[in-house]
Design an enzyme around this catalytic site. Structure first.
Site, PDB file in Angstrom:
ATOM      1  CD  GLN A  55      -2.991   1.359   1.143  1.00  0.00           C
ATOM      2  OE1 GLN A  55      -3.484   0.424   0.524  1.00  0.00           O
ATOM      3  NE2 GLN A  55      -3.637   2.440   1.438  1.00  0.00           N
TER       4      GLN A  55
ATOM      5  CB  VAL B 116      11.205   6.027   6.306  1.00  0.00           C
ATOM      6  CG1 VAL B 116      11.217   7.065   7.424  1.00  0.00           C
ATOM      7  CG2 VAL B 116      12.050   6.505   5.130  1.00  0.00           C
TER       8      VAL B 116
ATOM      9  CG  HIS C 298      -4.708   3.160  -9.477  1.00  0.00           C
ATOM     10  ND1 HIS C 298      -4.396   4.424  -9.015  1.00  0.00           N
ATOM     11  CD2 HIS C 298      -5.793   2.766  -8.754  1.00  0.00           C
ATOM     12  CE1 HIS C 298      -5.245   4.762  -8.062  1.00  0.00           C
ATOM     13  NE2 HIS C 298      -6.099   3.780  -7.878  1.00  0.00           N
TER      14      HIS C 298
ATOM     15  CE  LYS D 159      -9.196  11.570  -0.997  1.00  0.00           C
ATOM     16  NZ  LYS D 159     -10.084  10.848  -1.934  1.00  0.00           N
TER      17      LYS D 159
ATOM     18  CG  ASP E  66      -1.768   4.224   4.898  1.00  0.00           C
ATOM     19  OD1 ASP E  66      -1.911   2.993   4.760  1.00  0.00           O
ATOM     20  OD2 ASP E  66      -1.898   5.029   3.952  1.00  0.00           O
TER      21      ASP E  66
ATOM     22  NE  ARG F 245      18.632   4.932   4.824  1.00  0.00           N
ATOM     23  CZ  ARG F 245      17.453   4.393   5.061  1.00  0.00           C
ATOM     24  NH1 ARG F 245      16.959   3.544   4.175  1.00  0.00           N
ATOM     25  NH2 ARG F 245      16.776   4.667   6.150  1.00  0.00           N
TER      26      ARG F 245
END
Length: 501
Positions: A64, A71, A149, A220, A227, A368
């Site tokens: 998603q 992060v 999409h 939303k 999220d 990294r």
């Protein structure tokens, strides 16, 4: 207490059979899922048939949040559970409206169509979700196709509902279950797009899944809460308060709109503030955008060099474009094999010389802290609009080439990369709250634009609804070049009066 003779059937994952639940008064055959955000959610047989297809199950393998997990380690939720959540909220919202306003004459077929639209609205997402749309645009040098999409979701809806599941739907019909007609399928596609140009009496139905008017929709509501849950942030709005304070009223434009009680204004404002905060802290976090750009560059170099399951070369751009244009089984099947892990590990584990440069970027993303191939963030530039990116980059490269004389201008364009950070409340420069209708307790059938309400709550923040910045990145790690690039950015901000935090 349930009425005698009426039972609810609950799907058992272990036995693969439907079981009676005598605690309910419903005579339905629902499959139940335990969702981490909404709790126990269920779907009727027709929706279960859609969920149990390859095209829908594929969403289990599409993150998603794209590269947010680099992060926020917990940000690995998929489009699969989000789609279930949107379908659940769609039915919940519709049932609430039907219960509170019988005069709307909402039918079970309408509820089913809205629920299916919620389930299927994200079927067309490519690997790493919205990243795929940016990749297609950058990789297609010939046409610069604007791929959405939603276009592919419509093709998949057509294929699933009109072809793939046709026989299964006929079987449900014989069992007395509700099925979909050709008109219903076209209606579902319009619900996914949120497009309604003719049906003013049912305009509110098009505001459930994809509210083109204000952006206040169940899609939303689900992904904000989901999220926040997965990345570990607090969600500051309550969708239940919005659902139970909603009412359909004919507004001044002659259309039936979903309106909200005046006491829900703060909650509505909190929802849009949550959107802005998520984009700032999560979706467009600086490191996330850097990883996204590195992955884009890696795939652009490799998009026509990868091999499919049969060993043949597959052009990622052509496969995507063919699926959108064709929509047939073969085209959709080729597109459906494109999932996150297939692309990442096809490159990451490759020993082929033609994929070496792409592999280096993926290794740099993973390691990294121990590699100097991770793109360097040199500066952040404010901008008035996204179209300024080309002018900014041309100026920077010209200054580096002419003044510092380090590298040719053409090479500089390859080494200097600008990524856009575009933070807004959902309608770019506009205030989405101005497109929402409110009603008061003593005037339940009068829709009033929120902008005309006598309250300053919605205008407390912000002064500006859109902020655009460009991240100045470079793949060249030499200190002399980085210092020169930093100086050019400083001069640019000084001369054009551009500021950054």
């Amino acid at each position: 207490m349930a009425k005698k003779g009426l039972h609810r059937f609950v799907y058992s994952h272990s036995s693969k059979k439907f079981k009676k639940n005598t605690d309910s008064g419903l005579n339905v055959m629902d499959k139940v899922f335990c969702d981490p955000v909404h709790g126990q959610i269920s779907f009727p047989p027709l929706c279960v048939e859609i969920i149990d297809t390859f095209l829908f199950q594929r969403l289990r393998h599409i993150k998603q949040l794209g590269f947010v997990s680099y992060v926020y380690p917990g940000g690995v939720n998929t489009r699969f559970e989000h789609s279930l959540g949107v379908g659940f909220l769609a039915r919940k919202f519709m049932n609430c409206l039907k219960l509170q306003q019988p005069e709307l004459e909402i039918t079970e077929k309408q509820i089913l169509c809205v629920e299916v639209a919620g389930l299927c609205h994200d079927l067309g997402h490519g690997p790493f979700s919205h990243f795929w749309e940016k990749f297609i645009h950058r990789a297609d040098h010939k046409e610069k196709v604007v791929f959405k999409h939603e276009d592919l979701s419509l093709q998949m809806v057509d294929y699933l509902l009109k072809d793939k599941l046709k026989q299964r739907f006929e079987k449900l019909k014989k069992q007395g279950e509700e099925i979909l007609s050709e008109n219903d399928i076209e209606f579902i596609k319009k619900l996914i797009l949120g497009k309604n140009e003719e049906d003013s009496d049912h305009h509110f139905l098009y505001q459930i899944i994809n509210n083109e008017d204000s952006g206040l929709d169940v899609d939303k509501w689900d992904y904000f809460m989901r999220d926040c849950h997965y990345v570990g942030l607090k969600c500051n709005f309550d969708y239940n308060r919005l659902i139970f304070n909603a009412r359909v009223i004919r507004a001044e434009d002659g259309k039936q709109h979903i309106c909200f009680r005046d006491k829900a204004i703060h909650n509505i404002s909190d929802m849009f503030k949550t959107r802005s905060d998520l984009h700032t802290a999560v979706y467009q976090h600086k490191k996330v955008l850097i990883v996204e750009r590195m992955m884009t560059d890696a795939l652009v170099m490799a998009f026509d060099k990868l091999s499919g399951p049969d060993g043949d070369k597959m052009n990622l751009v052509e496969i995507t474009k063919a699926a959108v244009k064709d929509g047939g089984y073969e085209a959709l099947e080729k597109y459906a094999i494109l999932i996150d892990s297939v692309l990442f590990y096809e490159i990451r584990n490759s020993k082929r010389p033609d994929l070496l440069e792409s592999k280096k970027l993926l290794v740099a993303v993973e390691e990294r802290s121990s590699t100097n191939n991770f793109y360097k963030l040199v500066d952040v530039l404010d901008a008035d609009n996204t179209d300024q990116k080309k002018n900014y980059k041309d100026y920077i490269c010209e200054q580096l080439s002419k003044i510092h004389g380090l590298i040719p201008n053409k090479e500089c364009h390859q080494l200097v990369k600008l990524e856009t950070m575009d933070i807004h409340w959902g309608k770019k420069e506009l205030n989405p709250l101005d497109y929402i209708f409110i009603f008061e307790k003593h005037h339940p059938n009068q829709a009033v634009p929120l902008s005309k309400m006598k309250t300053d709550a919605i205008y407390a923040i912000p002064e500006k609804y859109r902020h655009i910045k460009f991240l100045v990145l470079t793949s060249k790690m030499e200190n002399e070049f980085i210092d020169a690039l930093r100086n050019v950015c400083k001069r640019m901000k000084k001369e054009s009066k551009i500021y950054t935090e």
